[in-house]
Design an enzyme around this catalytic site. Structure first.
Site, PDB file in Angstrom:
ATOM      1  N   ASP A   9       0.922  -1.272   0.018  1.00 42.47           N
ATOM      2  CA  ASP A   9      -0.033  -0.021  -0.041  1.00 42.47           C
ATOM      3  C   ASP A   9       0.780   1.317   0.083  1.00 42.47           C
ATOM      4  O   ASP A   9       0.615   2.142  -0.720  1.00 42.47           O
ATOM      5  CB  ASP A   9      -0.809   0.104   1.108  1.00 42.47           C
ATOM      6  N   ARG A  12       2.208   1.639  -3.579  1.00 41.80           N
ATOM      7  CA  ARG A  12       1.594   2.365  -4.448  1.00 41.80           C
ATOM      8  C   ARG A  12       1.064   3.703  -4.068  1.00 41.80           C
ATOM      9  O   ARG A  12       0.982   4.500  -5.172  1.00 41.80           O
ATOM     10  CB  ARG A  12       0.036   1.525  -4.352  1.00 41.80           C
ATOM     11  N   HIS A  37      -5.447  -3.828   4.888  1.00 37.49           N
ATOM     12  CA  HIS A  37      -5.048  -4.104   3.734  1.00 37.49           C
ATOM     13  C   HIS A  37      -5.956  -4.492   2.762  1.00 37.49           C
ATOM     14  O   HIS A  37      -5.766  -5.198   1.768  1.00 37.49           O
ATOM     15  CB  HIS A  37      -3.872  -5.029   3.432  1.00 37.49           C
ATOM     16  N   MET A  88       3.527  -6.722  -5.771  1.00 39.56           N
ATOM     17  CA  MET A  88       3.506  -7.644  -4.690  1.00 39.56           C
ATOM     18  C   MET A  88       4.811  -8.131  -4.434  1.00 39.56           C
ATOM     19  O   MET A  88       5.462  -8.171  -3.343  1.00 39.56           O
ATOM     20  CB  MET A  88       2.701  -8.733  -4.769  1.00 39.56           C
TER      21      MET A  88
END
Length: 189
Positions: A9, A12, A37, A88
């Site tokens: 997160d 991003r 999350h 990821m």
């Protein structure tokens, strides 16, 4: 020593800010992201970015939504045939690198979903923010050779919008945590 990796997160958030502010270096930008999350449990604290962002209310709303639902964006772009595996992998590698550096004695800070009892004193600021009695919450932590050395304090003032987002996240997380704990209790039998 139990961590939920929420580094994705933060990665991003930095990338999406760079998309609208191309002169900002996403690799060095740090935006605290707290909560959970998934969807609206993800609370980016854009007001506390390591670099002042000077965002309009519209940009804040759009960025917050994009950070919260960034995974959905990738799935849609892949027409349901995959997810954000590269981001990821990057986030996992970054977190693992931070853990290794911490084990070797270097102080590192990463966001992680932890049991707040790991540092009750550090958790107090988040409890006052509205986390209340939740047992688990994603916060920035200083990692040490034994795991969580301490929960990092908030650096600055949370905006009213961020405080409202925390309230939404806490409600959703309360139900999620209860479901997870019940699953573990029943699976252990």
């Amino acid at each position: 020593r139990l961590f939920g990796v929420t580094t994705l997160d933060v990665v991003r958030a930095s990338r999406f800010v760079r998309d609208i502010r191309p002169k900002i270096d996403a690799a060095t930008l740090r935006i605290p992201v707290i909560g959970g999350h998934s969807g609206n449990t993800i609370v980016p604290l854009l007001s506390m970015a390591s670099t002042p962002l000077d965002l309009s209310e519209t940009e804040i709303a759009e960025l917050t939504n994009r950070i919260q639902f960034g995974g959905d964006e990738v799935v849609k772009a892949k027409d349901g045939a995959g997810s954000a595996t590269l981001s990821m992998a990057y986030a996992g590698a970054r977190f693992a690198d931070s853990l290794i550096r911490a084990i070797k004695g270097e102080k590192t800070v990463e966001p992680t979903f932890i049991h707040l009892a790991a540092d009750e004193a550090g958790a107090e600021a988040y409890r006052k923010l509205g986390v209340g009695s939740l047992e688990f919450f994603a916060v920035p932590v200083e990692l040490g050779s034994q795991g969580v050395a301490r929960i990092m304090p908030l650096n600055g003032n949370v905006t009213d919008g961020e405080r409202e987002a925390v309230a939404v996240a806490v409600n959703a997380l309360d139900a999620n945590i209860s479901t997870g704990l019940n699953f573990v209790r029943h699976s252990a039998k």
